[in-house]
Structures are given as structure tokens and as C-alpha cells.
Design a protein around this motif. Structure first.
Motif, short mmCIF file in Angstrom:
data_model
loop_
_atom_site.label_atom_id
_atom_site.label_comp_id
_atom_site.label_asym_id
_atom_site.label_seq_id
_atom_site.Cartn_x
_atom_site.Cartn_y
_atom_site.Cartn_z
N GLN A 390 0.80 -1.22 0.00
CA GLN A 390 0.00 0.00 0.00
C GLN A 390 0.83 1.27 0.00
N TRP A 391 2.15 1.15 0.22
CA TRP A 391 2.98 2.34 0.38
C TRP A 391 2.91 3.27 -0.83
N ARG A 392 2.80 2.72 -2.02
CA ARG A 392 2.76 3.55 -3.23
C ARG A 392 1.66 4.61 -3.15
N GLY A 393 0.53 4.26 -2.54
CA GLY A 393 -0.59 5.19 -2.46
C GLY A 393 -0.81 5.78 -1.08
N THR A 394 0.24 5.81 -0.27
CA THR A 394 0.11 6.26 1.12
C THR A 394 0.83 7.58 1.34
N ALA A 395 0.25 8.42 2.18
CA ALA A 395 0.92 9.61 2.70
C ALA A 395 0.84 9.58 4.21
N VAL A 396 1.94 9.88 4.87
CA VAL A 396 2.00 9.94 6.32
C VAL A 396 2.24 11.39 6.73
N ILE A 397 1.40 11.89 7.61
CA ILE A 397 1.59 13.21 8.20
C ILE A 397 2.04 13.02 9.64
N ILE A 398 3.11 13.69 10.02
CA ILE A 398 3.51 13.76 11.43
C ILE A 398 3.16 15.17 11.90
N ALA A 399 2.15 15.26 12.77
CA ALA A 399 1.67 16.55 13.26
C ALA A 399 1.57 16.49 14.78
N TYR A 400 1.57 17.62 15.44
CA TYR A 400 1.60 17.68 16.89
C TYR A 400 0.38 18.40 17.45
N PHE A 454 -4.32 31.66 14.96
CA PHE A 454 -3.56 30.44 15.23
C PHE A 454 -2.71 30.57 16.49
N GLY A 455 -2.42 29.39 17.07
CA GLY A 455 -1.59 29.31 18.26
C GLY A 455 -0.13 29.11 17.90
N PRO A 456 0.64 28.47 18.79
CA PRO A 456 2.08 28.31 18.58
C PRO A 456 2.42 27.52 17.31
N ARG A 457 3.61 27.79 16.79
CA ARG A 457 4.10 27.08 15.60
C ARG A 457 4.53 25.67 16.00
N LEU A 458 4.14 24.70 15.18
CA LEU A 458 4.38 23.29 15.46
C LEU A 458 5.05 22.62 14.26
N PRO A 459 5.82 21.55 14.49
CA PRO A 459 6.37 20.81 13.35
C PRO A 459 5.27 20.13 12.55
N LEU A 460 5.48 20.00 11.26
CA LEU A 460 4.60 19.23 10.39
C LEU A 460 5.46 18.62 9.29
N LEU A 461 5.41 17.29 9.17
CA LEU A 461 6.14 16.60 8.13
C LEU A 461 5.18 15.78 7.29
N VAL A 462 5.44 15.69 5.99
CA VAL A 462 4.64 14.89 5.07
C VAL A 462 5.56 13.92 4.37
#
Length: 536
Positions: A390-400, A454-462
Motif C-alpha cells: 500500500q505504500w505507493r498510495g500512502t501519505a503519512v503526516i507527522i503533526a503535533y 492560530f496558536g504556537p508554531r508546530l512541526p509538520l512533516l509529510v
């Protein structure tokens, strides 16, 4: 790049009927190549706390090294002036905590939790001067160390890690996309952040028990969550804590309406599991090898869907089968344990949308968790997913969920003002003029208070085969931008409405390149160090 047009939505790719307890029949195809979205949602980190000096790490002996690619773009991090002549260091109101930002190494991964209350964070921002962090939110480590050390003072809030500690996240940023302009939808701690992730609307409290400290007056008789009450009805909610229930819709409701599979997967949610230490039920717990603290795996106020009767699973009922995971009508009602996520993927049943919450000792929350245990969980998930078809069609978001009060130098754009009793950004009871605030859930509240953001700035990775490589996204996003992407990708752009931040939020599509071929190489990392094992 702009997302593919919603007009490209086609009926090909619809999923055939699966025999489940529900009347499930078809699932609409996404309009982009992202068929599966996985949102990993750790705790309590500001952008500067993890990426202040990215991509330059100190690389001392004995710590994992990080050497950036020569073409790595710069981020909006801490400049030389902010590192050596910081306003928090020169402001005498900060007392003993008046210090410049400083680097924390791997041996200091176990830190104290900072104050990250709605009001305290606004006060730290000081009308945009960003110079009252030690005074307003700073807390020192409660341990017997040198009293003169910044670790013992309120100046601890000025500490940051680099690529020698959060090595995995820096390596993911190198291979995929990192945002340096993403924010909490509002100020405040875990529960508002989690609620904003799934509904973009913290107004709409309909049931309050054991006090009102977790909410504020939203105006016109309405109430808004600003703190960490537990959800009413959850068998694991603490009876001594404040309890609330929410009205209105969340993204789960819209996904159900469109027959799109989804689930929230929490560590410790399965009450029938017994850990190696003998703990089970709501007291199922784990010890962090870094903090040496034992904490419950499941924390009720970290599970946003439990606040809504339409998406709650108050008894933690189990799914009838692995194939039922993600599908509507099952007793679990889309709320599962982390092991259910792995079980579903192995069975070829990865839901279209999955939210992952680690067991508490691995969720990154300072005080009981830490970046090293957090890294282990994230790497386990990513290594696992990259080895699936399934990885070919997957996106992972790391959000806080929130910043924990850790210092960040960037003032957030205030897109929604508030004049509630707990506001303090521009003065007592004030985050600008709440007369123009977004609506509440109920039409009787045209301008809901207690949602300064908006509140504090947070990391976001895709991370995805479709994500841009070694790219820093400067476009403005917030927690509700995850909802916006889901709505655009699966729901033909339908919005939650009723004052949700999704209506004014950019999507995360700038992180993707849907016009080139996907990159199918794997980036496998060491779970303990975050260093690269294999990259191809």
C-alpha cells in the motif's frame, strides 16, 4: 503544485462490498494518488524545540551524526541574533530564567513538562514580542542537579534539540517535506489540539461535569474547550477530572456519510490486553526506558472522537473482525488500539484515513515521555508501512497537538480573534477584538470566544512516495489543514461548516508533487538512533 481537480473524481477504484456487520457497499475514490492517509499525532513540541537549527547539528562525539545534503533548503529557525541576543534573555521579567536558547543533548532527553495552558501561552507571546516564555510558561526540571543550570530554572523552556537527538525526524525532513509555517489552530494544551485536528471547532460543549476549569464562556450561553477535560462516558475517564461532551460534526461523520473507511488507533485502547508488567484494562501501562516513569498507555483526553456521541466508543468495544476495522456500523465505531492498525494493514485492510496515537510513554509528551521513545514509535510505523504494497498510495503526516510551552520565536498569524475571560495575548481578556470571531457550533453563537488562533508554531512533516524531496514548505497551514486535505481528497471539497477552521485553512497539497512519478525507494531508519539503515 495545485491538487488534481475535483472534476477528476471517477468511479473507477470503488471498493466492492465486503461482508461486515454494516451495510457497507462502496467507497469513493480519492482525487489524488493518495489512497491512504496516516496521521501520526505525537504530543507537545514547538517547531524551534525540534528544528531550531535545522539542518545544522552540533555532532558531538558519542551521539548519532547528522550531515545534511548540500542542497538542503533553510528553514525559519533561530538566527545567530536569536541564539545569542534573545529578547527572553534581556527581559528582566523572566528572572532567573532570562537566558538565550540552548541546545539539549541526548542525555537530557527526559525534561520537565512546561506550562501550555491557553492563557499562559498567550501571555508568553506578549502581543507578538515573544519575550515572556520563562515567566509565563517556563518550568525547571524537578531533580537534584546544579541549581545554576538552565535545566533547573524556568529558562528550560528555551531548550531545543537538534539532529543528534531527533535524528529520525531530521532524516525524514531530508527525504520528504518539512513545513516551517504550520501552527496549532488555537492556543492551549492537548485536548483543544486534538479536537481541532478532527473538527476544527472547540466550541460546542453540551455536557459539563465536575467543574468548568476545562472550558471558557464562548458567548451566548455556549462553552469552548480550552483545557484538558476528559470525555463524558469513556470508561477510562477519571471520575475526579472535569468531564465534557461535544456537539457538532467531526471529520469522522463526513467520512461515514461518504462511506470512506477510517479509524483512530490509540495505544492502550484494547482493555482486554495484559502488558508484560501485568497491567491491564484502563490501568494498562508501560515504563519509559528513558524517563523511567510508568504511565497508562491510554490517556482519555488525547482521544478526540470520544467527545462526540456519534463517533465515541465509550466501552472500548472490540471490532467484530479485522476486516471490519475502518468500516461503519461495527461495535468499535472506528475507535481502536494501535495493534489493530498493524493487524488491519497485514490483512490488506488499511483504512483510507488513519489517525495514530502512540502509547503514552512513546507520545513525546515532556515529563513522562521524550523524543527518543517518540522516535522509536514513529520509525516503527514508517519502516512497517514502507514494506507494504500500500505504500505507493500512502501519505503519512507527522503533526503535533500543542507546543508544550516550548519556546518558538515566530509569532503566529491571528486569523481568529477572541475577547474571552481567559484571553491575554494583547491584554487582559483580549486576543484582539472577538466581535469578528468565527461562529460557534450553534447558530445562536455567531462569534464564539475562546478560540484565539492560530496558536504556537508546530512541526509538520509529510512523507510519501508523492511528497516533494528535501523540501521546506513555507505555505501557511494549521491543524485543521489535515481536515481540509481529507475533505478535498475524498469528499469533493465538502466542509464541516459551523465555524470550523477548515473553511479558512489551506490544505497541505504544497507538500506533494502529483505530476511526476512516485519515488518508490525506501528510507529505513534505526528505531533507537534514527540513523539511516537503508536508503534506496
Amino acid at each position: 503544485m495545485r491538487p488534481l481537480s475535483l472534476k477528476c473524481l471517477v468511479l473507477t477504484g470503488l471498493v466492492a462490498h465486503l461482508a461486515t456487520p454494516s451495510a457497507w457497499s462502496f467507497q469513493a475514490a480519492p482525487v489524488t494518488p493518495v489512497k491512504h492517509l496516516v496521521v501520526i499525532f505525537p504530543e507537545n513540541v514547538s517547531f524551534d524545540h525540534y528544528f531550531a537549527t535545522y539542518p545544522r547539528a552540533e555532532n558531538p562525539a558519542g551521539e548519532p551524526r547528522f550531515i545534511p545534503a548540500p542542497d538542503t533548503p533553510a528553514v525559519n529557525g533561530l538566527s545567530a541574533a536569536l541564539l545569542t541576543h534573545n529578547a527572553n534573555a534581556s527581559n528582566p521579567a523572566n528572572g532567573a530564567g532570562a537566558i538565550n536558547p540552548f541546545r539539549l543533548d541526548r542525555s537530557q532527553a527526559a525534561t520537565a513538562d512546561q506550562d501550555h495552558g491557553y492563557t499562559a501561552e498567550e501571555m508568553a507571546f506578549h502581543a507578538g514580542l515573544m519575550d515572556l516564555f520563562p515567566k509565563s510558561v517556563g518550568k525547571g526540571n524537578r531533580q537534584k542537579i546544579d541549581p545554576s543550570s538552565p535545566l533547573s530554572t524556568t529558562g528550560l523552556t528555551m531548550g531545543y534539540f537538534d539532529g543528534n537527538t531527533v535524528t529520525a525526524l531530521w532524516n525524514y525532513a531530508q527525504r520528504f517535506t518539512l513545513s516551517d509555517n504550520s501552527y496549532g489552530s488555537t492556543f492551549g494544551p492537548s485536548t483543544p489540539g486534538a479536537i481541532n485536528l478532527v473538527s476544527g471547532q472547540t466550541n460546542g460543549v453540551v455536557d459539563m461535569r465536575n467543574g468548568k476549569g476545562g472550558v471558557t464562556d464562548g458567548g451566548n450561553g455556549s462553552f469552548t474547550i480550552i483545557n484538558d477535560p476528559d470525555p463524558v462516558g469513556d470508561v477510562c475517564s477519571a471520575t475526579t477530572r472535569e468531564l465534557v461532551a461535544m456537539s457538532g460534526n467531526n471529520i469522522g461523520n463526513l467520512l461515514n456519510d461518504a462511506n470512506v473507511t477510517w479509524g483512530w488507533f490509540s495505544g492502550g485502547f484494547d482493555l482486554g490486553v495484559t502488558n508484560a508488567n501485568g497491567s491491564t484494562n484502563c490501568k494498562r501501562s508501560s515504563e519509559s526506558p528513558v524517563t523511567h516513569k510508568t504511565v497508562p498507555d491510554y490517556i482519555a483526553h488525547h482521544e478526540p472522537f470520544q467527545y462526540y456521541s456519534s463517533t465515541a466508543n465509550p466501552t472500548h468495544a472490540r471490532p467484530v473482525s479485522v476486516q471490519a476495522i475502518g468500516r461503519h456500523g461495527d461495535a468499535a465505531n472506528h475507535q481502536y488500539d494501535i495493534h489493530d492498525f498493524y493487524d488491519a494493514v497485514k490483512a490488506g485492510n488499511l483504512p483510507a484515513v488513519s489517525f495514530l496515537k502512540a502509547p503514552a510513554y512513546q507520545d513525546g509528551h515532556a515529563g513522562y515521555s521524550n523524543p527518543l521513545d517518540e522516535q522509536t514509535f514513529i520509525v516503527q510505523v514508517l519502516n512497517f508501512l514502507q514494506n507494504t504494497p500500500q505504500w505507493r498510495g500512502t501519505a503519512v503526516i507527522i503533526a503535533y497537538d500543542d507546543s508544550d510551552g516550548w519556546y518558538d520565536h515566530q509569532m503566529s498569524p491571528i486569523v481568529n480573534q477572541s475577547s474571552g475571560a481567559h484571553d491575554a495575548l494583547t491584554g487582559p481578556g483580549s486576543c484582539g477584538d472577538g466581535a469578528s470571531a468565527l461562529p460557534g457550533v450553534d447558530a445562536a453563537t455567531p462569534h464564539a470566544q475562546g478560540r484565539c488562533g492560530f496558536g504556537p508554531r508546530l512541526p509538520l512533516l509529510v512523507l510519501s512516495p508523492w511528497a516533494k524531496v528535501n523540501f521546506v514548505d513555507h505555505s501557511l497551514t494549521n491543524q485543521a489543514s489535515v481536515i481540509t486535505f481529507i475533505e478535498d481528497n475524498w469528499l469533493q471539497g465538502k466542509r464541516l461548516g459551523h465555524g470550523s477552521f477548515d473553511a479558512i485553512s489551506n490544505s497541505i497539497t504544497a507538500a506533494f508533487d502529483f505530476h511526476s512519478r512516485p519515488r518508490m525507494g525506501k528510507l529505513l531508519l534505526n528505531e533507537q538512533t534514527g540513523e539511516v539503515i537503508s536508503s534506496r
